[in-house]
Design an enzyme around this catalytic site. Structure first.
Site, mmCIF file in Angstrom:
data_model
loop_
_atom_site.group_PDB
_atom_site.id
_atom_site.type_symbol
_atom_site.label_atom_id
_atom_site.label_comp_id
_atom_site.label_asym_id
_atom_site.label_seq_id
_atom_site.Cartn_x
_atom_site.Cartn_y
_atom_site.Cartn_z
ATOM 1 N N GLN A 170 27.597 -12.998 5.694
ATOM 2 C CA GLN A 170 26.458 -12.934 4.775
ATOM 3 C C GLN A 170 25.383 -13.932 5.155
ATOM 4 O O GLN A 170 24.197 -13.669 5.025
ATOM 5 C CB GLN A 170 26.909 -13.171 3.325
ATOM 6 C CG GLN A 170 27.660 -12.008 2.744
ATOM 7 C CD GLN A 170 26.957 -10.683 3.022
ATOM 8 O OE1 GLN A 170 25.873 -10.441 2.509
ATOM 9 N NE2 GLN A 170 27.543 -9.848 3.865
ATOM 10 N N GLU B 6 26.639 -11.214 -5.734
ATOM 11 C CA GLU B 6 26.472 -9.844 -5.240
ATOM 12 C C GLU B 6 27.821 -9.330 -4.695
ATOM 13 O O GLU B 6 28.292 -8.273 -5.071
ATOM 14 C CB GLU B 6 25.420 -9.871 -4.126
ATOM 15 C CG GLU B 6 25.099 -8.529 -3.526
ATOM 16 C CD GLU B 6 24.195 -8.652 -2.306
ATOM 17 O OE1 GLU B 6 24.044 -9.781 -1.772
ATOM 18 O OE2 GLU B 6 23.653 -7.621 -1.877
ATOM 19 N N HIS B 7 28.421 -10.127 -3.764
ATOM 20 C CA HIS B 7 29.722 -9.770 -3.193
ATOM 21 C C HIS B 7 30.739 -10.836 -3.571
ATOM 22 O O HIS B 7 30.443 -12.034 -3.474
ATOM 23 C CB HIS B 7 29.662 -9.748 -1.659
ATOM 24 C CG HIS B 7 28.595 -8.861 -1.113
ATOM 25 N ND1 HIS B 7 27.407 -9.355 -0.591
ATOM 26 C CD2 HIS B 7 28.520 -7.512 -0.989
ATOM 27 C CE1 HIS B 7 26.655 -8.347 -0.175
ATOM 28 N NE2 HIS B 7 27.291 -7.227 -0.399
ATOM 29 N N ASN C 257 9.766 -6.865 1.639
ATOM 30 C CA ASN C 257 9.349 -8.273 1.576
ATOM 31 C C ASN C 257 8.710 -8.577 0.219
ATOM 32 O O ASN C 257 8.683 -7.728 -0.671
ATOM 33 C CB ASN C 257 8.398 -8.603 2.741
ATOM 34 C CG ASN C 257 7.102 -7.791 2.665
ATOM 35 O OD1 ASN C 257 6.727 -7.273 1.609
ATOM 36 N ND2 ASN C 257 6.416 -7.671 3.787
ATOM 37 N N ASP D 158 29.525 -2.834 3.453
ATOM 38 C CA ASP D 158 28.138 -2.620 3.887
ATOM 39 C C ASP D 158 27.970 -1.279 4.577
ATOM 40 O O ASP D 158 26.899 -0.674 4.536
ATOM 41 C CB ASP D 158 27.722 -3.716 4.880
ATOM 42 C CG ASP D 158 27.412 -5.023 4.182
ATOM 43 O OD1 ASP D 158 27.163 -4.985 2.962
ATOM 44 O OD2 ASP D 158 27.432 -6.075 4.855
ATOM 45 N N HIS E 101 22.211 -13.012 7.314
ATOM 46 C CA HIS E 101 21.113 -12.134 6.882
ATOM 47 C C HIS E 101 19.767 -12.837 6.890
ATOM 48 O O HIS E 101 18.757 -12.273 7.279
ATOM 49 C CB HIS E 101 21.371 -11.597 5.467
ATOM 50 C CG HIS E 101 22.186 -10.344 5.441
ATOM 51 N ND1 HIS E 101 21.721 -9.153 5.930
ATOM 52 C CD2 HIS E 101 23.437 -10.085 4.984
ATOM 53 C CE1 HIS E 101 22.640 -8.206 5.782
ATOM 54 N NE2 HIS E 101 23.698 -8.751 5.221
ATOM 55 N N GLN F 134 0.822 -1.221 0.000
ATOM 56 C CA GLN F 134 0.000 0.000 0.000
ATOM 57 C C GLN F 134 0.854 1.268 0.000
ATOM 58 O O GLN F 134 0.488 2.275 -0.622
ATOM 59 C CB GLN F 134 -1.015 -0.011 1.164
ATOM 60 C CG GLN F 134 -0.432 0.016 2.576
ATOM 61 C CD GLN F 134 -0.100 -1.376 3.116
ATOM 62 O OE1 GLN F 134 0.051 -2.342 2.356
ATOM 63 N NE2 GLN F 134 0.022 -1.490 4.433
ATOM 64 N N HIS G 14 5.766 10.781 -42.338
ATOM 65 C CA HIS G 14 7.120 11.118 -41.897
ATOM 66 C C HIS G 14 7.861 11.821 -43.049
ATOM 67 O O HIS G 14 8.500 12.863 -42.864
ATOM 68 C CB HIS G 14 7.896 9.857 -41.487
ATOM 69 C CG HIS G 14 7.575 9.343 -40.116
ATOM 70 N ND1 HIS G 14 6.304 8.987 -39.730
ATOM 71 C CD2 HIS G 14 8.360 9.154 -39.016
ATOM 72 C CE1 HIS G 14 6.335 8.579 -38.462
ATOM 73 N NE2 HIS G 14 7.571 8.674 -37.999
ATOM 74 N N GLU H 200 9.845 2.405 -45.008
ATOM 75 C CA GLU H 200 9.111 1.915 -43.833
ATOM 76 C C GLU H 200 7.601 2.149 -43.959
ATOM 77 O O GLU H 200 6.863 1.874 -43.015
ATOM 78 C CB GLU H 200 9.672 2.573 -42.559
ATOM 79 C CG GLU H 200 11.116 2.148 -42.273
ATOM 80 C CD GLU H 200 11.657 2.604 -40.919
ATOM 81 O OE1 GLU H 200 10.986 3.421 -40.253
ATOM 82 O OE2 GLU H 200 12.748 2.125 -40.535
#
Lengths: 435, 435
Positions: free
Chosen positions: A265, A333-334, A220, A367, A268, A197, A426, A421
């Site tokens: 890592q 990612e890392h 999330n 980080d 997490h 929302q 045009h 075309e």
């Protein structure tokens, strides 16, 4: 934790499992999110309030937090923490200022002018999750590049902390660490609202929420799905997956550091991925031992154990060549280069979000403090996407100014292509200028 | 064509209708596209072939067109057309070469090295529609920036032209103009396949189709929906909506040119939008007359009439200030400044894809020849997105290299923030290095 000993087939099977984690469409979540989006687009604040009460348990009387409250949270913050944030801000600013880009203008001999203007977006929304994933560092990493890009207004949304007061009534407040970071980073307005929302409110605008041009920040599955569904009506950053680390280690690597970094890592999320590639069986074994030793002292040991079992592995490889090849397939990612002369290998890494070189560049340094951005492509998307940066908060516009003579020189070619075309109008737009 | 005379309410109602055209989610199309994606991900070529036969009427025995066939199409192309394309390529190349960006490296006093590497994507897919919307110019506009960005392999997919041969059998071939443009632009491989199934094949990879990192190019609602659903597993450009032109005209503007330019966009599609803002009633009336005069000679007059009725308008405004304000709200794909000293106003336009200045810069000039890109943000997305460019085909990677001393200086701040965020293993990864 799984250990794979020079077994190509097992390696590829593991990679295949990892890859499946990326960007799948969840149809039933999409359907419920779509309902929320429709409601907010039609009923505005009223819908945001209803969903807030439903999902958070309560909704504040007024969504917006005043500038005064932000300043108060900043002043009330623990001094050590505040100074650490100030230090982080300095480093992040210095690194990101290098990304400022100017437009250009080409003036041709025949009087033609072509150019490109680069501008900061007008208004950006930053989503900051509540609960355990409420990270002040993420506020800095999102807001500072936007500020440097010249974004005129930065709006932050974050779900309320809902608590019972002495009389048993539910009250809503903002996480004070998040507010302090927002104040330092230069966030202009903060709204207490979360979930799909809040994303919808920022996209459409409501009585309380201003409409923004881009929405960034983690969330999330409902937040991520809302962003994905609204992409096109508003710009978004990438859809972030679980965090990942890949370490390439030769015989010179220290298993204590390898173990610590893998677990940094893994803590997490039970779906986080920590992978070690090494050509040394001794390094593999010693790292496993070190994990067990260090794990005992860590608060989040249950999460770490789960993610080490779920999506993590140590692979013993034939040599550096195979390790680099696997790194590009994983596109982590890392990526830590725990090898002799690590800087020699940076240029050989094709696909990674951020690379950390040597014994004294543990990933958590990035980080928080080094200055590089910690919003990075996950789930293999480093194949095609980039760390968040100043470039994520600008838009470009081209312009063209021809003279009569210049158009006369080019007109036949324009008419030729237009007619090929099948676009007669045009061609006509050029012809009428010379009739 | 609707004419609105200085009526704020009517103006905003019109803008509101325009805005509704943007990025809505079509659930039933999503559902059928999702089925196609699943089939291709599981059955590969077999599914691509089945959907090709179902939607195109036939599918070629082998999907890939040889390099020889591309070269033959190029050599066989009409010389005038080929030279026009060569001229276009030169101008597009010159404009886009300015967009090449290099990485950077910061070396700090304390030995810390931070940097960013910018690289071309490995493999890019370009979707080129079949039928009447098969535009060779679009092949150039997509492939040339990718080539300049250093993309290693450019793959083109395009639906087959299906025809009956003398014996009544169905045959498949590629549009020769598209092949000629692909050859000139440096496309590496061409596959005869279209629709959501071709997008899926490029995303997942099949026996015949290589997996790509990014998919660009226009397509119908099925192609656009497939791209949107797959975003995250593969990168995509924007979802393009119907073409748009907005013209700002003062008393010096020539109604013949205004009429011609409005119609040059209106001819694309019955949903295309052509809007003229002017402060002169005389200009408004004369432009309407000119439209009627010129329309007679145009092949696509039926499409033009429809789009002028559907989503187009002439608005008589109070002055330049109101015109600029409306322009920013509309955020058009193409904006023409048909005013005295047009270059003075370019910097005042906040939201537009591409701006065309003065009497001799008709918008079709940008479609084909000027050198700016004709893949531009539509449906108001110029608020937050940019023309396609070299920057659309690169990815960035950051790197960090600390010394022991530098980490010792920063370690307390890292530990402070990590512990504040409840991430003990993050703190641990720094601590173990100094125990």
């Amino acid at each position: 934790m799984k250990v794979i000993y020079t077994d190509k087939q097992a390696e590829f099977q593991f990679l295949d499992e990892m890859n499946r984690r990326a960007g799948e469409v969840n149809f039933s979540v999409s359907e419920s999110v779509l309902g929320i989006l429709k409601d907010v687009s039609m009923k505005g604040d009223k819908a945001v309030r209803e969903y807030g009460e439903k999902f958070d348990g309560a909704c504040p009387a007024s969504f917006e937090i005043s500038k005064d409250e932000m300043k108060k949270a900043y002043d009330a913050a623990d001094e050590r923490f505040r100074n650490a944030l100030i230090h982080a801000k300095e480093n992040i600013t210095r690194y990101h200022e290098q990304q400022v880009q100017k437009g250009y203008e080409l003036k041709k001999e025949n009087g033609v002018i072509l150019g490109q203007i680069i501008r900061g977006l007008n208004r950006v929304g930053i989503y900051v999750p509540g609960g355990t994933a409420a990270y002040p560092s993420t506020v800095l990493m999102n807001a500072i590049p936007a500020k440097i890009a010249g974004v005129e207004e930065i709006i932050m949304v974050t779900p309320p902390l809902v608590e019972k007061d002495d009389t048993g009534n539910l009250t809503c407040r903002a996480n004070p660490d998040i507010l302090a970071a927002a104040c330092l980073a230069g966030v202009d307005r903060v709204f207490l609202s979360g979930g799909a929302q809040a994303v919808a409110a920022l996209t459409y605008g409501t009585e309380s929420f201003p409409r923004v041009d881009k929405i960034v920040g983690p969330g999330n599955i409902y937040v991520a799905t809302a962003k994905k569904l609204l992409f096109g009506q508003v710009d978004i950053d990438m859809i972030a997956g679980p965090s990942e680390i890949l370490i390439l280690a030769d015989e010179t690597a220290n298993p204590r550091y390898l173990a610590a970094d893998l677990m940094s890592q893994a803590e997490h999320d039970p779906l986080s991925s920590a992978v070690l590639l090494t050509r040394s069986e001794a390094i593999a074994k010693n790292t496993l031992n070190e994990i067990e030793l260090q794990l005992k002292g860590l608060d989040r040991k249950d999460v770490i154990r789960q993610s080490l079992e779920n999506c993590s592995a140590i692979m013993v490889c034939s040599g550096m060549e195979e390790m680099l090849e696997l790194a590009d397939l994983i596109a982590p990612e890392h990526l830590e280069l725990m090898v002799k002369d690590p800087m020699d290998y940076v240029n050989k890494i094709k696909n990674a979000g951020s690379v950390f070189c040597g014994d004294y560049s543990p990933e958590p340094l990035g980080d928080y403090l080094a200055g590089t951005n910690h919003v990075l492509p996950t789930s293999g998307t480093a194949r095609f996407s980039s760390p968040l940066g100043v470039y994520s908060f600008v838009k470009k516009m081209s312009y063209t100014c021809y003279t009569r003579d210049a158009l006369a020189q080019d007109k036949d070619d324009i008419i030729t292509i237009a007619e090929k075309e099948g676009l007669g109008a045009h061609a006509n737009s050029v012809k009428v200028r010379f009739e």
